[in-house]
Design a protein around this motif. Structure first.
Motif, PDB file in Angstrom:
ATOM      1  N   HIS A 176      31.034   4.266 -21.942  1.00 22.55           N
ATOM      2  CA  HIS A 176      30.019   4.412 -20.885  1.00 22.55           C
ATOM      3  C   HIS A 176      28.798   5.159 -21.434  1.00 22.55           C
ATOM      4  N   GLU A 231      26.937   2.894 -24.134  1.00 18.35           N
ATOM      5  CA  GLU A 231      26.191   1.744 -23.613  1.00 18.35           C
ATOM      6  C   GLU A 231      25.029   2.170 -22.719  1.00 18.35           C
ATOM      7  N   SER A 232      25.220   3.251 -21.959  1.00 21.93           N
ATOM      8  CA  SER A 232      24.114   3.704 -21.111  1.00 21.93           C
ATOM      9  C   SER A 232      22.972   4.252 -21.962  1.00 21.93           C
ATOM     10  N   SER A 278      24.247  10.979 -20.927  1.00 20.81           N
ATOM     11  CA  SER A 278      24.941  10.223 -21.978  1.00 20.81           C
ATOM     12  C   SER A 278      25.052  11.071 -23.246  1.00 20.81           C
ATOM     13  N   ILE A 290      26.189   5.839 -16.311  1.00 24.49           N
ATOM     14  CA  ILE A 290      26.242   4.378 -16.060  1.00 24.49           C
ATOM     15  C   ILE A 290      25.803   4.041 -14.648  1.00 24.49           C
ATOM     16  N   VAL A 336      26.079  -0.536 -17.917  1.00 24.59           N
ATOM     17  CA  VAL A 336      26.745  -0.677 -19.216  1.00 24.59           C
ATOM     18  C   VAL A 336      26.078  -1.840 -19.948  1.00 24.59           C
TER      19      VAL A 336
END
Ligand SMILES: [Fe+2]
Length: 388
Positions: free
Chosen positions: A202, A205-206, A220, A258, A263
């Motif tokens: 998470h 990807e964020s 993040s 997220i 994502v």
């Protein structure tokens, strides 16, 4: 660029936070349902703690729906929603891993509006119905990974078509998250690793996807730093309370991240895997796919992947993001290929097709936008064979 920030969830975080549930629940009524899995909340004592606290604070009637399965299916949501309507339940308490929390939130939507859960999931063309109301939900996670306790998402599986779909709506937030690291100490090292890797993905990807948000990205960053340091400790020392506390915190941060940023392709490729092969835990699928998708992506957002590598304790260079993931997965002892977990080679076409049918709207937020479905098929093939 304008960043927005919105978290409509009140959070209680800390040891013994679970004991707050009765006091909090009283704000919302007198009749509650606890939505949980078949075993773990009974075995780890968290269900009893919740029931005791509710009783102490005068919640006179408490129903229990304990049929939630890992990778929850439509029936879980619809059955529990029917119970809530028939019994005129005031509030919903989700207790467990991501599955129980996701179901609790979706039950709130379905029980307060018309239709069934499939009316509210997001297809590439949107959801069929818009909810107007919800019942209050209190989420109490017993793992540290999903972030469902602070976000607007519920993932539900269609067991016939073997599709994972997502409810994503501003009425799908819980009202309160009660995050008690003591509820996570009974997780096995393997479950700790699997759920912790979900939280890391998470955060990864964020941070790296195309949805920029200056405020949320700080969450993040902080989550990656904590997970890199504390997840291996939590795996190796299950009773280390500081590690459990840090992981509970990091999973929450990554969940907030997220919720604002979404994502990307690692999750997009994972969902068909665990939908077709429910024995593959979400975090295991992510761990297998993450290095391949990161290799596919890193040239397209070099600054963010350099930062990720640095936060993982590697030189600040984009390609080191791949190395850091490979070595971290190795440290955690997670599987490395789709073949290792029983995915069949002849299924790779179907997985690719499902990505297109269900999730192609997410291509545009991935650091590198896939233009051909062959690119997805090749990613699956590499992750199947172990050709990094
Ligand atoms: Fe996830």
């Amino acid at each position: 660029m304008v960043s927005n920030f919105y978290i409509p969830v009140e959070v209680f975080l800390g040891e013994n936070a679970t004991l707050k549930v009765g006091e909090v629940a009283r704000r919302f009524g007198f009749k509650a349902v606890v939505i949980t899995g078949k075993k773990s909340s009974k075995e780890n004592g968290s269900l009893q703690k919740v029931l005791d606290s509710l009783k102490k604070h005068g919640i006179s009637e408490v129903l229990i729906y304990d049929e939630v399965e890992p990778n929850p299916i439509d029936r879980n949501v619809n059955d529990a929603a029917r119970l809530v309507v028939e019994e005129k339940v005031d509030l919903i308490i989700g207790l467990g891993g991501g599955s129980a929390l996701d179901v609790a939130k979706a039950v709130s939507i379905v029980s307060s509006n018309e239709g069934s859960v499939w009316d509210y999931v997001k297809y590439p063309e949107g959801a069929r119905l818009v909810p107007f109301y919800n019942r209050p939900v209190i989420c109490i996670p017993t793992t540290s990974g999903t972030g469902s306790e602070v976000d607007r998402y519920s993932v539900v599986t269609n067991p016939i078509r073997k599709e994972k779909l997502v409810v994503s709506h501003s009425l799908n937030y819980p009202k309160v998250a009660i995050i008690d690291p003591l509820n996570t100490t009974s997780m096995s090292p393997y479950l700790t690793a699997v759920t912790g890797f979900d939280a890391l993905t998470h955060a990864l990807e964020s941070l790296t996807n195309r949805a920029d948000n200056f405020i949320a990205e700080e969450y993040s960053v902080k989550a990656i730093r904590i997970i890199a340091k504390w997840l291996p400790v939590a795996v190796n020392e299950p009773d280390n309370l500081e590690a459990r506390k840090q992981m509970s915190y990091a999973a929450m941060l990554a969940g907030i991240a997220i919720d604002h940023l979404g994502v990307a392709l690692i999750h997009t490729l994972e969902h068909p895997v665990s939908a077709h092969y429910p024995h593959v835990a979400h975090g295991v699928g992510l761990a297998i796919l993450a290095p391949y998708v990161t290799k596919y992506n890193y040239e397209y957002r070099k600054d963010k992947y350099s930062l990720f590598a640095e936060l993982m304790g590697y030189p600040s260079e984009p390609h080191k993001a791949v190395d850091s993931l490979v070595e971290f997965i190795d440290t955690l002892g997670l599987p490395k290929t789709l073949k290792d977990v029983g995915v069949e080679k002849e299924k790779l076409d179907r997985l690719t097709e499902d990505v297109y049918m269900l999730s192609r709207h997410s291509f545009i937020v991935n650091p590198r936008e896939p233009k051909e479905l062959d690119e997805i098929r090749e990613l699956y093939e590499s992750a199947y064979e172990g050709n990094l």
